[in-house]
Design an enzyme around this catalytic site. Structure first.
Site, short mmCIF file in Angstrom:
data_model
loop_
_atom_site.label_atom_id
_atom_site.label_comp_id
_atom_site.label_asym_id
_atom_site.label_seq_id
_atom_site.Cartn_x
_atom_site.Cartn_y
_atom_site.Cartn_z
N ARG A 119 0.85 -1.20 0.00
CA ARG A 119 0.00 0.00 0.00
C ARG A 119 0.88 1.24 0.00
O ARG A 119 0.92 2.00 0.95
CB ARG A 119 -0.95 -0.08 1.18
CG ARG A 119 -2.02 -1.08 0.84
CD ARG A 119 -2.96 -1.33 1.92
NE ARG A 119 -4.31 -1.47 1.37
CZ ARG A 119 -5.35 -1.76 2.09
NH1 ARG A 119 -5.24 -1.93 3.38
NH2 ARG A 119 -6.53 -1.87 1.54
N GLN A 124 -1.08 2.53 -5.55
CA GLN A 124 -2.46 2.81 -5.14
C GLN A 124 -3.47 2.37 -6.21
O GLN A 124 -4.52 1.82 -5.90
CB GLN A 124 -2.64 4.30 -4.87
CG GLN A 124 -2.73 4.58 -3.38
CD GLN A 124 -2.77 6.05 -3.05
OE1 GLN A 124 -3.00 6.90 -3.91
NE2 GLN A 124 -2.55 6.36 -1.80
N ASP A 127 -4.37 -1.32 -5.99
CA ASP A 127 -4.76 -1.80 -4.65
C ASP A 127 -6.14 -2.46 -4.68
O ASP A 127 -7.16 -1.80 -4.51
CB ASP A 127 -4.73 -0.59 -3.70
CG ASP A 127 -5.01 -0.96 -2.26
OD1 ASP A 127 -5.41 -2.11 -1.99
OD2 ASP A 127 -4.83 -0.09 -1.39
N SER A 130 -8.38 -2.23 -1.45
CA SER A 130 -9.13 -0.98 -1.30
C SER A 130 -10.28 -0.90 -2.29
O SER A 130 -11.39 -0.53 -1.94
CB SER A 130 -8.22 0.23 -1.48
OG SER A 130 -7.34 0.32 -0.40
N TYR A 227 -1.75 -0.87 9.63
CA TYR A 227 -2.76 -1.86 10.01
C TYR A 227 -2.93 -1.92 11.52
O TYR A 227 -2.11 -1.41 12.28
CB TYR A 227 -2.36 -3.24 9.49
CG TYR A 227 -2.52 -3.38 8.01
CD1 TYR A 227 -3.78 -3.54 7.45
CD2 TYR A 227 -1.43 -3.32 7.16
CE1 TYR A 227 -3.95 -3.67 6.08
CE2 TYR A 227 -1.59 -3.44 5.78
CZ TYR A 227 -2.85 -3.62 5.25
OH TYR A 227 -3.01 -3.74 3.90
#
Ligand code: NAD
Length: 375
Positions: A119, A124, A127, A130, A227
């Site tokens: 990430r 991005q 990803d 997401s 996380y």
């Protein structure tokens, strides 16, 4: 170079790994594209739509492909039908699936787990966690609203007032944030909790109320990777005591709490479920990883004294067209990093951090350090 879009073998998987738009992009780079018949149909995409962008529709699409793209991990039989050395890109679900990874290695394919994409800013656009979690969070609220026998927004009418629904979101990552935003858009009164301190401001900026035990452990609950850490038994007990009172008063609870590589934390006990009013609804997005809600069952709606617990495992798949669109784009961006535009050929940079993070198998072996076979 040739890319094949494989049809999902799992009847419960309506997503597809490419759209006519991404096919157009591959073709513009000089990549041949073949698709298995009907691969996009459950996402509303016809073979003819892919053909119009230059793809060949063929039952043998995967046979001589350099890259096979899918949503779910190929089975041993599927992988065995790929060319030796072909790349297979999918959501591989590699945790605790040693036999499946071995079958990919044995088939001689280079398997990449899209969900292990780092990430970082550069990645991005690739990803998948997401892109899919965002839609899952949205859909969770829609499912909750559908199962709830009352309205979400407050309505003041001549015949009386309908109160606004109370929605509580547990776990405020990508899915949770979208769940908060969606519930707010529908007019609910929203609150949320998470163990990562950074989420407090995010929750409040969406107009929801933040609820958590904010002690020393909470202040350090975020890893460098962003996380959550697994919380101590003591913290979990304090958090449970705080949330238990709150849960009693909620109409809809959306749970999304996950810790990478660990079972999902149990946040809502059966007693808490029973403390809710009949007609209330819980939607457990963590059900595949053991669930946040006691009594949640994968792909079922459990009923506990009139309280429903929705345990759909593939919520993103319930918005299949949107989910496929974003997933296809994630894949396309990653594949572009493995393609030499000059020679128009496959050029995997095996020392690139994106490749190192996602490559599971290569040349007959499991190569990812986190998924080495147990001796
Ligand atoms: P996730 O799916 O791993 O977990 C969902 C949420 O559950 C997390 O917010 C986590 O803190 C929370 N959680 C875990 N244990 C809990 C508990 N006991 N009680 C309550 N909540 C608990 O998370 P995610 O959606 O993948 O996001 C994780 C992080 O990655 C976030 O900080 C997110 O903003 C970040 N992120 C960064 C990028 C990027 O920089 N490219 C992209 C996406 C996400």
């Amino acid at each position: 170079m040739k890319i094949a879009i494989a049809k999902e073998q799992d009847a419960a998987e309506p997503r597809v790994a490419a759209t006519p738009d991404t096919v157009k992009k591959y073709k513009s780079l000089g990549i041949d594209v073949a698709i298995e018949p009907g691969a996009g149909i459950k996402s509303g995409l016809l073979d003819a739509d892919y053909e119009a962008m230059g793809a060949t529709v063929s039952a043998d699409a995967v046979k001589d492909a350099d890259i096979v793209i899918k949503v779910k991990r190929p089975t041993a039989t599927e992988a065995a039908s790929y060319k030796k050395g072909a790349l297979a890109l999918a959501i591989m679900d590699p945790y605790n699936n040693e036999a499946a990874l071995k079958s990919l290695a044995d088939a001689g394919v280079a398997a990449f787990a899209m969900e292990l994409m780092p990430r970082i800013t550069r990645a991005q656009v690739m990803d998948v966690l997401s892109s899919q979690a965002n839609l899952a969070g949205y859909r969770a609220v829609i499912e909750g609203a559908e199962a709830f026998g009352r309205a979400f927004p407050m309505m003041m009418t001549a015949a009386g007032t309908v109160p606004a629904a109370k929605v509580f979101v547990m776990g405020v990552g990508v899915a949770g944030l979208q769940a908060i935003a969606t519930a707010r858009r529908l007019g609910a009164v929203v609150s949320a909790t998470d163990v990562r301190p950074a989420t407090k401001e995010q929750v409040e900026s969406l107009g929801a109320k933040f609820l958590a035990v904010e002690d020393e452990e909470f202040k350090n609950a975020q890893t460098a990777g962003g996380y959550a850490k697994e919380m101590s038994k003591e913290y979990q007990a304090k958090q449970a005591a705080l949330t238990a009172e709150h849960i009693k008063k909620q109409d809809i609870i959306i749970t999304t709490a996950l810790i990478p590589g660990r079972p999902a934390p149990k946040l809502v006990t059966l007693d808490m479920v029973k403390s809710m009013k009949p007609g209330s609804v819980l939607v457990d997005l963590a059900v595949e990883r053991g669930g946040n809600v006691e009594g949640a069952k994968a792909d079922e709606i459990a009923d506990v004294g009139g309280v429903k617990i929705i345990g759909y495992t593939n919520l993103a798949g319930r918005v299949a067209a949107s989910a496929s669109g974003l997933y296809a784009r994630n894949l396309q961006a990653f594949i572009e990093t493995m393609f030499d535009k000059e020679t128009k050929s496959l050029a995997v940079k095996w020392d690139d951090e994106l490749v190192k993070a996602t490559a599971l198998t290569r040349d007959g072996a499991v190569i990812h350090p986190n998924f080495q076979p147990k001796a």
